[in-house]
Design a protein around this motif. Structure first.
Motif, short mmCIF file in Angstrom:
data_model
loop_
_atom_site.label_atom_id
_atom_site.label_comp_id
_atom_site.label_asym_id
_atom_site.label_seq_id
_atom_site.Cartn_x
_atom_site.Cartn_y
_atom_site.Cartn_z
N ASP A 30 6.33 -0.09 -5.22
CA ASP A 30 7.34 0.81 -4.79
C ASP A 30 7.06 2.04 -5.48
OD1 ASP A 30 8.49 -0.98 -2.92
OD2 ASP A 30 9.79 -1.60 -4.23
N LEU A 31 8.02 3.29 -5.21
CA LEU A 31 7.65 4.22 -5.96
C LEU A 31 8.96 5.13 -6.32
CD1 LEU A 31 5.16 5.61 -3.48
CD2 LEU A 31 4.46 4.82 -5.66
N PHE B 80 1.77 2.46 3.47
CA PHE B 80 1.88 3.78 2.92
C PHE B 80 0.76 4.01 1.82
CE2 PHE B 80 3.77 6.67 -0.04
CZ PHE B 80 3.74 7.99 0.57
N SER B 81 0.14 4.87 1.88
CA SER B 81 -1.02 5.10 0.64
C SER B 81 -0.66 6.48 -0.05
CB SER B 81 -2.48 5.19 1.20
OG SER B 81 -2.52 6.15 2.10
N ALA C 287 13.81 7.07 -4.36
CA ALA C 287 12.88 6.10 -4.39
C ALA C 287 12.34 5.83 -3.19
CB ALA C 287 13.22 4.85 -5.12
N LEU C 288 11.03 5.08 -3.13
CA LEU C 288 10.40 4.74 -1.65
C LEU C 288 10.20 3.46 -1.92
CD1 LEU C 288 7.51 7.55 -1.53
CD2 LEU C 288 9.91 7.66 -0.73
N ARG D 163 5.87 -5.73 3.44
CA ARG D 163 4.45 -6.01 2.93
C ARG D 163 4.36 -7.47 3.21
NH1 ARG D 163 2.93 -6.36 -3.36
NH2 ARG D 163 0.62 -7.16 -2.84
N THR D 164 5.03 -8.51 3.20
CA THR D 164 4.57 -9.79 3.44
C THR D 164 5.50 -10.38 4.21
OG1 THR D 164 6.26 -10.72 1.29
CG2 THR D 164 3.86 -10.03 0.73
N GLY D 165 4.94 -11.42 5.05
CA GLY D 165 5.99 -12.14 5.98
C GLY D 165 6.32 -11.33 7.19
#
Length: 250
Positions: free
Chosen positions: A86-87, A119-120, A197-198, A203-205
């Motif tokens: 996360d960011l 997201f990159s 925040a982001l 991401r999983t599942g």
């Protein structure tokens, strides 16, 4: 920052902390038995910035115990949380430290954006996307029983008021259980309905699998951690189910 097999993301997460408008911080990246290049990425960041420290979780694995290693090693007054995928947006700490000072609350949080799993981008270049998980301005224990309103990547607590509060030893949803435990003691949390925040969603599942797992562990918290009577646990779970479904649609 707990870290497990996050080589593709942890560099950007660390840079989002380094880009904060408040520069007096320490970042504890705690590696939980990563099998990829995560540790090397974090070590390179630490070699270039003495405010970044890389630790290893030598005990039980998982996000909760790994976060606790960081909490116990932390030297600052305030404890904040950020997962390695996360960011934080640049003004995150500045805005929340100001809220801590003006409100006197021991726990603060904010709204946040959702971004896709792939997201990159960098936090400093993020353009608002409209996918905002809103934050109420004030929370008591009774509110948090209805729904986990606090995105853990936005939570900051004051150790002078609370001491070092560790995440409980349960298999999942330790973050929610910690927030409940703090508010159960009679404290009031304050929020900013400003996304700071982001959160990397999905991401999983699968979405359905994640929802079912979260529901099962929420029920466990209501009945076995908070020890709510059955009628109140059913009331809390019903509220959670409705509100969580709406949040997943964002």
């Amino acid at each position: 920052m707990p870290m497990h097999d996050a080589a593709a993301f942890v560099g950007a997460a660390i840079r989002s902390v380094q880009a904060q408008t408040v520069q007096e911080w320490e970042l504890l990246v705690v590696d939980d038995s990563s099998r990829d290049d995560s540790h090397a990425v974090a070590e390179r960041a630490a070699a270039a910035d003495p405010r970044v420290r890389v630790l290893r979780n030598e005990g039980p694995g998982g996000a909760g115990p790994t976060r606790n290693v960081g909490i116990e090693a932390a030297r600052g007054r305030y404890i904040a949380f950020l997962d390695s995928d996360d960011l934080w947006l640049p003004a995150k700490l500045e805005r929340q430290l100001a809220l801590l000072e003006v409100s006197g609350a021991p726990l603060v949080y904010s709204a946040y954006y959702k971004v896709d799993a792939d997201f990159s981008g960098e936090a400093v270049d993020f353009a608002p996307n409209g996918r905002v998980v809103r934050a109420p301005l004030r929370l008591e224990y009774r509110h948090m029983l209805r729904q986990d309103y606090i995105g853990f990547l936005t939570a900051v607590y004051d150790t002078r008021a609370l001491g070092k509060r560790l995440l409980p030893s349960i298999e999942r949803r330790q973050d929610y259980a910690l927030m409940l435990a703090i508010l159960r003691d009679g404290h009031v949390a304050r929020g900013l309905d400003e996304p700071l925040a982001l959160y990397r969603a999905g991401r999983t599942g699968s979405l359905s699998a994640n929802k079912l797992v979260a529901a099962r562990y929420n029920w466990h918290i209501y009945r076995h951690v908070e020890e709510l009577p059955l009628p109140r646990a059913l009331w809390a779970f019903g509220n959670y189910a409705v509100r969580a479904g709406l949040k997943y649609l964002i």
